[in-house]
Design an enzyme around this catalytic site. Structure first.
Site, PDB file in Angstrom:
ATOM      1  N   ARG A 174     -19.125  58.023 -96.689  1.00 18.22           N
ATOM      2  CA  ARG A 174     -18.410  57.290 -95.643  1.00 18.22           C
ATOM      3  C   ARG A 174     -17.415  56.374 -96.324  1.00 18.22           C
ATOM      4  O   ARG A 174     -17.544  56.069 -97.507  1.00 18.22           O
ATOM      5  CB  ARG A 174     -19.381  56.490 -94.769  1.00 18.22           C
ATOM      6  CG  ARG A 174     -20.170  55.462 -95.509  1.00 18.22           C
ATOM      7  CD  ARG A 174     -21.266  54.810 -94.686  1.00 18.22           C
ATOM      8  NE  ARG A 174     -21.827  53.682 -95.425  1.00 18.22           N
ATOM      9  CZ  ARG A 174     -21.347  52.459 -95.428  1.00 18.22           C
ATOM     10  NH1 ARG A 174     -20.274  52.171 -94.709  1.00 18.22           N
ATOM     11  NH2 ARG A 174     -21.909  51.494 -96.113  1.00 18.22           N
ATOM     12  N   ARG A 251     -20.331  58.489-116.760  1.00 19.64           N
ATOM     13  CA  ARG A 251     -18.950  58.097-117.011  1.00 19.64           C
ATOM     14  C   ARG A 251     -19.018  56.795-117.803  1.00 19.64           C
ATOM     15  O   ARG A 251     -19.912  55.981-117.591  1.00 19.64           O
ATOM     16  CB  ARG A 251     -18.175  57.870-115.706  1.00 19.64           C
ATOM     17  CG  ARG A 251     -17.778  59.141-115.013  1.00 19.64           C
ATOM     18  CD  ARG A 251     -16.716  59.913-115.772  1.00 19.64           C
ATOM     19  NE  ARG A 251     -15.386  59.322-115.650  1.00 19.64           N
ATOM     20  CZ  ARG A 251     -14.355  59.664-116.416  1.00 19.64           C
ATOM     21  NH1 ARG A 251     -14.496  60.555-117.374  1.00 19.64           N
ATOM     22  NH2 ARG A 251     -13.172  59.092-116.239  1.00 19.64           N
ATOM     23  N   ARG A 282      -8.144  48.983-112.953  1.00 11.69           N
ATOM     24  CA  ARG A 282      -7.980  47.630-112.417  1.00 11.69           C
ATOM     25  C   ARG A 282      -7.757  46.628-113.543  1.00 11.69           C
ATOM     26  O   ARG A 282      -8.056  46.906-114.709  1.00 11.69           O
ATOM     27  CB  ARG A 282      -9.163  47.224-111.564  1.00 11.69           C
ATOM     28  CG  ARG A 282     -10.514  47.302-112.245  1.00 11.69           C
ATOM     29  CD  ARG A 282     -11.623  47.007-111.244  1.00 11.69           C
ATOM     30  NE  ARG A 282     -12.931  46.998-111.860  1.00 11.69           N
ATOM     31  CZ  ARG A 282     -14.043  46.615-111.255  1.00 11.69           C
ATOM     32  NH1 ARG A 282     -14.005  46.204-110.004  1.00 11.69           N
ATOM     33  NH2 ARG A 282     -15.201  46.642-111.876  1.00 11.69           N
ATOM     34  N   GLU A 302      -9.344  47.822-117.326  1.00 15.89           N
ATOM     35  CA  GLU A 302     -10.534  48.686-117.310  1.00 15.89           C
ATOM     36  C   GLU A 302     -10.098  50.151-117.288  1.00 15.89           C
ATOM     37  O   GLU A 302      -9.461  50.604-116.347  1.00 15.89           O
ATOM     38  CB  GLU A 302     -11.353  48.350-116.059  1.00 15.89           C
ATOM     39  CG  GLU A 302     -12.764  48.852-116.087  1.00 15.89           C
ATOM     40  CD  GLU A 302     -13.580  48.292-114.918  1.00 15.89           C
ATOM     41  OE1 GLU A 302     -13.982  49.109-114.081  1.00 15.89           O
ATOM     42  OE2 GLU A 302     -13.786  47.065-114.836  1.00 15.89           O
ATOM     43  N   TYR A 350     -27.485  54.285-110.178  1.00 19.57           N
ATOM     44  CA  TYR A 350     -26.545  53.163-110.155  1.00 19.57           C
ATOM     45  C   TYR A 350     -27.159  52.025-109.346  1.00 19.57           C
ATOM     46  O   TYR A 350     -27.534  52.207-108.194  1.00 19.57           O
ATOM     47  CB  TYR A 350     -25.195  53.559-109.557  1.00 19.57           C
ATOM     48  CG  TYR A 350     -24.240  52.390-109.598  1.00 19.57           C
ATOM     49  CD1 TYR A 350     -23.636  52.020-110.794  1.00 19.57           C
ATOM     50  CD2 TYR A 350     -24.017  51.603-108.469  1.00 19.57           C
ATOM     51  CE1 TYR A 350     -22.806  50.909-110.870  1.00 19.57           C
ATOM     52  CE2 TYR A 350     -23.190  50.490-108.535  1.00 19.57           C
ATOM     53  CZ  TYR A 350     -22.590  50.158-109.731  1.00 19.57           C
ATOM     54  OH  TYR A 350     -21.786  49.047-109.800  1.00 19.57           O
ATOM     55  N   ASP A 352     -26.751  47.838-108.169  1.00 24.29           N
ATOM     56  CA  ASP A 352     -26.103  46.534-108.177  1.00 24.29           C
ATOM     57  C   ASP A 352     -27.116  45.512-108.712  1.00 24.29           C
ATOM     58  O   ASP A 352     -28.321  45.787-108.764  1.00 24.29           O
ATOM     59  CB  ASP A 352     -25.668  46.137-106.763  1.00 24.29           C
ATOM     60  CG  ASP A 352     -24.413  46.883-106.323  1.00 24.29           C
ATOM     61  OD1 ASP A 352     -23.566  47.174-107.189  1.00 24.29           O
ATOM     62  OD2 ASP A 352     -24.289  47.179-105.128  1.00 24.29           O
TER      63      ASP A 352
END
Length: 370
Positions: A174, A251, A282, A302, A350, A352
């Site tokens: 989404r 990655r 960025r 980055e 992954y 946070d």
């Protein structure tokens, strides 16, 4: 009574290992943390340059809806009111993120949610995609051509190092579209940056706990495993098992830090560069995370890159092949009764920051039957 020196050897001084060590120590357990880097704190480590806390391994912005986790981190260091509001550059145009009414006004000169919704829907209808076969088609099916071309395509292709038509559709399940004039990137109720930098948080967690840095567990594995009753492993799970089922892929990122003799370089902490032709994704200007007024500034470009064994693994590539390989390692890990696996490398997931803390606290509850 155990004859071993420690109850827990914790491999990795990042957030998971630090939270576990803190909680185990509170419960009277003896802990030793080892880390192959020259500093503790893992990827949230900050370096002080010109009085600015530089996020050495990329921007880290704390955000959560979980009050108990927010209270937990604030018990070690007070957090400021930083709100993540990145902007995106596409050629000579500047857009607000996340996609919101400011973005849509900048794109199409529309002012009402009604007009914006109609514009997006008309572009989706033009594409006429019923079954998206790849990331490009999925994005077009969600937000239409303009948003995709200017704000998604180049950034995503740089991030993954592949054309959007080669990436699976599921990567973008989404795309959050807001029909309000709100540039707050996260929906979470609590967000901010530790006042004085993340080192205050990680140093608070490991205060009074023995740490040895510049130590590679795998160079003397037998010795390290022999000094503790239990191991908490936060490194690469495939490395722990000798890569016997093959490598798990990631990655990686390369960071270029620059100190500039100017007070304010870009006016925002995070500016994305969305063209494929610009090699970095960025630029971070670190002083803005803490509303700094230092005479100089530090910026970081980055660059996403292909991962190899000598590079830092950042983003797990959770495709079919890697998921199958991880399942095999996970089956071995589940059979261990003296080894706990936790964190993004050991769980190939992954996370946070708030999720890692939550995962570590849940592990503590399970281990100590709280």
């Amino acid at each position: 009574m155990s004859s071993k020196q420690y109850d827990y050897l914790i491999i990795g001084a990042g957030l998971f290992g630090s939270v576990f060590a803190h909680e185990a120590s509170k419960r009277g357990k003896t802990c030793l943390i080892i880390d192959k880097r020259a500093h503790s704190g893992g990827n949230i480590h900050c370096e002080n340059v010109e009085g600015i806390n530089v996020h050495k391994y990329g921007a880290h912005i704390f955000h959560t809806n979980d009050k108990s986790i927010w209270d937990y981190v604030n018990s070690f260091v007070e957090f400021n009111r930083y709100t993540n509001s990145p902007v995106a550059v596409y050629k000579d145009e500047l857009y607000n993120l996340p996609f919101n009414m400011n973005t849509f006004y900048q794109l199409w000169n529309v002012r009402t949610p009604e007009e914006a919704k109609a514009k997006i829907q008309s572009q989706i209808d033009e594409e006429n995609i019923s079954e998206p076969a790849n990331l490009e088609e999925q994005a077009l099916n969600l937000v239409g051509r303009d948003i995709y071309e200017k704000l998604i395509k180049g950034y995503t292709e740089k991030q993954w190092g592949r054309s959007a038509t080669e990436l699976p559709a599921f990567i973008i399940k989404r795309l959050p579209v807001r029909f309000t004039y709100d540039n707050n990137y996260f929906n979470d109720k609590y967000q901010g940056i530790p006042i004085g930098g993340y080192n205050k948080l990680t140093e608070g967690l490991v205060a009074g706990i023995e740490i040895k840095l510049n130590v590679d567990f795998f160079k003397d594995r037998e010795y390290w495993e022999g000094i503790a009753d239990n191991v908490v492993f936060t490194g690469n799970i495939d490395q722990y098992y000798g890569y016997q089922f093959g490598y798990l892929e990631y990655r990686s990122l390369n960071f270029e830090h620059q100190t500039l003799d100017t007070e304010n370089y870009q006016g925002n902490a995070v500016v994305n560069y969305n063209e494929r032709e610009v090699p970095y994704t960025r630029i971070i200007e670190h002083k803005h995370f803490e509303f700094g007024a230092q005479p100089k500034t530090v910026i970081t470009k980055e660059f996403p890159q292909e991962w190899t064994l000598d590079k830092e693994p950042y983003y797990p590539i959770n495709d079919t092949r890697n998921t199958e390989v991880f399942k095999k390692y996970k089956a071995l890990a589940d059979q261990e009764d003296k080894v706990i696996f936790g964190g993004r490398l050991a769980e190939y997931k992954y996370y946070d920051m708030h999720q890692i803390i939550g995962s570590a606290l849940k592990t503590v509850k399970d281990v100590f039957n709280d």
